[in-house]
Design an enzyme around this catalytic site. Sequence first.
Site, PDB file in Angstrom:
ATOM      1  CG  ASP A  59       0.696   0.299  14.014  1.00  0.00           C
ATOM      2  OD1 ASP A  59      -0.048   0.382  13.050  1.00  0.00           O
ATOM      3  OD2 ASP A  59       0.410   0.868  15.206  1.00  0.00           O
ATOM      4  N   PRO A  60       3.004   2.653  12.472  1.00  0.00           N
ATOM      5  CG  PRO A  60       2.051   4.424  11.373  1.00  0.00           C
ATOM      6  CD  PRO A  60       1.962   3.027  11.300  1.00  0.00           C
ATOM      7  NE  ARG A  77       1.178   8.434   9.609  1.00  0.00           N
ATOM      8  CZ  ARG A  77       1.061   7.153   9.125  1.00  0.00           C
ATOM      9  NH1 ARG A  77      -0.126   6.935   8.516  1.00  0.00           N
ATOM     10  NH2 ARG A  77       2.302   6.485   8.910  1.00  0.00           N
ATOM     11  CE  LYS A 129      -3.871   4.808  -2.164  1.00  0.00           C
ATOM     12  NZ  LYS A 129      -4.976   5.567  -2.758  1.00  0.00           N
ATOM     13  CB  SER A 184     -14.846   0.774  12.267  1.00  0.00           C
ATOM     14  OG  SER A 184     -13.524   0.108  11.809  1.00  0.00           O
ATOM     15  CE1 TYR A 199      -3.936   2.474   0.508  1.00  0.00           C
ATOM     16  CE2 TYR A 199      -2.678   3.276   2.444  1.00  0.00           C
ATOM     17  CZ  TYR A 199      -3.618   3.129   1.381  1.00  0.00           C
ATOM     18  OH  TYR A 199      -4.480   4.360   1.730  1.00  0.00           O
TER      19      TYR A 199
END
Length: 325
Positions: A272-273, A276, A149, A189, A145
Amino acid sequence: MAKRVLVTGGAGFIGSHLCERLLKEKSEVLCVDNFFTGSRANVLGLMDNPNFELLRHDVTFPLYVEVDEIYNLACPASPIYYQRDPVQTTKTSILGAINMLGLAKRLRVPILQTSTSEVYGDPDVHPQTEDYRGRVSITGPRACYDEGKRCAETLFFDYQRQHQLPIRVARIFNTYGPNMHPQDGRVVSNFIIQALTNQPITLYGDGSQTRSFCYVEDMVEGLVRLMACETASMPINLGNPVELTVEELAMRIVALCNSRSAVTYRPLPQDDPTQRCPDIGQARERLRWSPKVNLDDGLMRTIAYFETRLSGASPLLSLSMRAAS
């Protein structure tokens, strides 16, 4: 005469809200989606509008239509989905960009690419500005991903330089709101469904990693303003600059849901950052844009949406509830 606008990924979370907004502006909307993560349910309320058309199509294949603007949103954005088929995720980002840029070139129309804050990776610059080049793993599980991008952005700016194509690039930070997929694995979610069903709230790591959350209505406003901005010659961050820890988000959702959920901790996923948060100075200056919906108001609207979904006992939510238990 009404503009005819193509929205790829238009049956997805953000795409469906964008389609609705464009219809309110009296545009004709061609919504294209392959329904890998998008859902017809997200655009069901638009189907009776004579200015709305839904087409099932995969952007990794060329598309021959006549439109005045293109919003390219097609790509799974949730780690659960983009890691399920990483090769296809990369193809969607790169081949999708090539095909949509080719269409825009043929038609000589502006095209907007929804890029992502993931291009910054696990940043060592905070908050992230558009000139920061990122700290991204090219071999990790998120690379399909992240790098897809990043390559799509490269293609967009090469088309601008080589073909004088009018492009826009939005780097989208965490966004939430109605029409989120109940099983997309994103914290908002996940936490809401777990809280509403009094299941344990799952925190990865110690919960100290930070995020910022932009309500989808604000995000769509930013995208529309960016498309209208003819001087946006660089990527533009779109997101909410108000930062909080993931643990703080969980506690806020538990309180808003009046939930009995306890918190459980699991190992932090690879790459995993830890931080952000966007610097939105360019969006403020060039687009006169900043988020308007505060977090509690946005969360309450999103909670109400999932409450409605739960009351309807949809199969997707039933699966999600079983997975959480």
